[in-house]
Design a protein around this motif. Structure first.
Motif, PDB file in Angstrom:
ATOM      1  N   GLU A  17     -98.448  18.019  50.963  1.00 55.51           N
ATOM      2  CA  GLU A  17     -99.299  18.110  49.776  1.00 55.51           C
ATOM      3  C   GLU A  17     -98.522  17.761  48.504  1.00 55.51           C
ATOM      4  N   LYS A  18     -97.249  18.112  48.488  1.00 59.92           N
ATOM      5  CA  LYS A  18     -96.395  17.872  47.320  1.00 59.92           C
ATOM      6  C   LYS A  18     -95.676  16.523  47.385  1.00 59.92           C
ATOM      7  N   ASN A  19     -95.970  15.720  48.418  1.00 57.83           N
ATOM      8  CA  ASN A  19     -95.333  14.410  48.608  1.00 57.83           C
ATOM      9  C   ASN A  19     -93.811  14.492  48.739  1.00 57.83           C
ATOM     10  N   VAL A  20     -93.355  15.533  49.419  1.00 52.35           N
ATOM     11  CA  VAL A  20     -91.932  15.703  49.711  1.00 52.35           C
ATOM     12  C   VAL A  20     -91.744  15.305  51.174  1.00 52.35           C
ATOM     13  N   PRO A  21     -90.753  14.473  51.490  1.00 48.93           N
ATOM     14  CA  PRO A  21     -90.550  14.031  52.877  1.00 48.93           C
ATOM     15  C   PRO A  21     -90.438  15.197  53.863  1.00 48.93           C
ATOM     16  N   GLU A  22     -90.997  14.989  55.044  1.00 49.92           N
ATOM     17  CA  GLU A  22     -91.026  16.026  56.079  1.00 49.92           C
ATOM     18  C   GLU A  22     -89.629  16.424  56.544  1.00 49.92           C
ATOM     19  N   LYS A  23     -88.651  15.554  56.319  1.00 50.94           N
ATOM     20  CA  LYS A  23     -87.287  15.880  56.742  1.00 50.94           C
ATOM     21  C   LYS A  23     -86.740  17.123  56.032  1.00 50.94           C
TER      22      LYS A  23
END
Length: 159
Positions: A17-23
């Motif tokens: 939702e915050k557009n932070v990479p899943e890594k």
């Protein structure tokens, strides 16, 4: 307490939702697992130093602690954490509840699409009480500074 799988799923959804990479999910999970509840601030908090970063990196299966520092910066940028002072971070209660994380039994996320995108997060605690926490900052499609997305009733949603 949420299972590790449920916690990972919730954190992945929030980061998406915050557009932070899943890594960064293992980093956020490691930070959350080492945090404590600050009753004066009414939120979860963590004190981070070099040793803590190394331990979080080890638990996340990272070779170095540098992704932990990068993750902390990203989480502050997207308002999941607040840097209180050097090395002290507080979790945003809208995403992590306003009680100890260990008491959370269930997290629910609802997203409403329309003129405004509205996200509602519901935390269910061990004593079966529920709190509705809504993100404090506007999501895509809401006016900057608007608080309309913070307190919305079921009637408003169905209109």
């Amino acid at each position: 307490m949420l299972t590790e799988k449920a916690t990972t799923g919730y954190l992945a959804a929030i980061l998406q939702e915050k557009n932070v990479p899943e890594k960064f999910v293992p980093v956020l999970s490691g930070i959350l697992s080492r945090s404590y509840y600050n009753s004066d601030a009414g939120c979860m908090e963590i004190v981070v130093n070099t040793y803590v970063k190394k331990e979080i990196a080890k638990k996340a299966g990272l070779k170095t602690p540098s992704p932990v520092g990068s993750g902390l910066n990203k989480f502050v940028e997207c308002n999941l954490l607040t840097c209180v002072e050097n090395g002290v971070y507080r979790f945003h209660p809208a995403y992590f509840g306003s009680r100890p994380w260990a008491e959370v039994q269930e997290m629910r996320i609802q997203k409403y699409f329309g003129i405004k995108e509205i996200i509602q997060i519901l935390a269910v605690y061990a004593d079966q009480t529920e709190t509705l926490d809504c993100p404090a900052e506007p999501t895509e499609g809401t006016k900057e500074g608007s608080t309309e997305a913070q307190n919305i009733s079921e009637e408003e949603i169905s209109e």
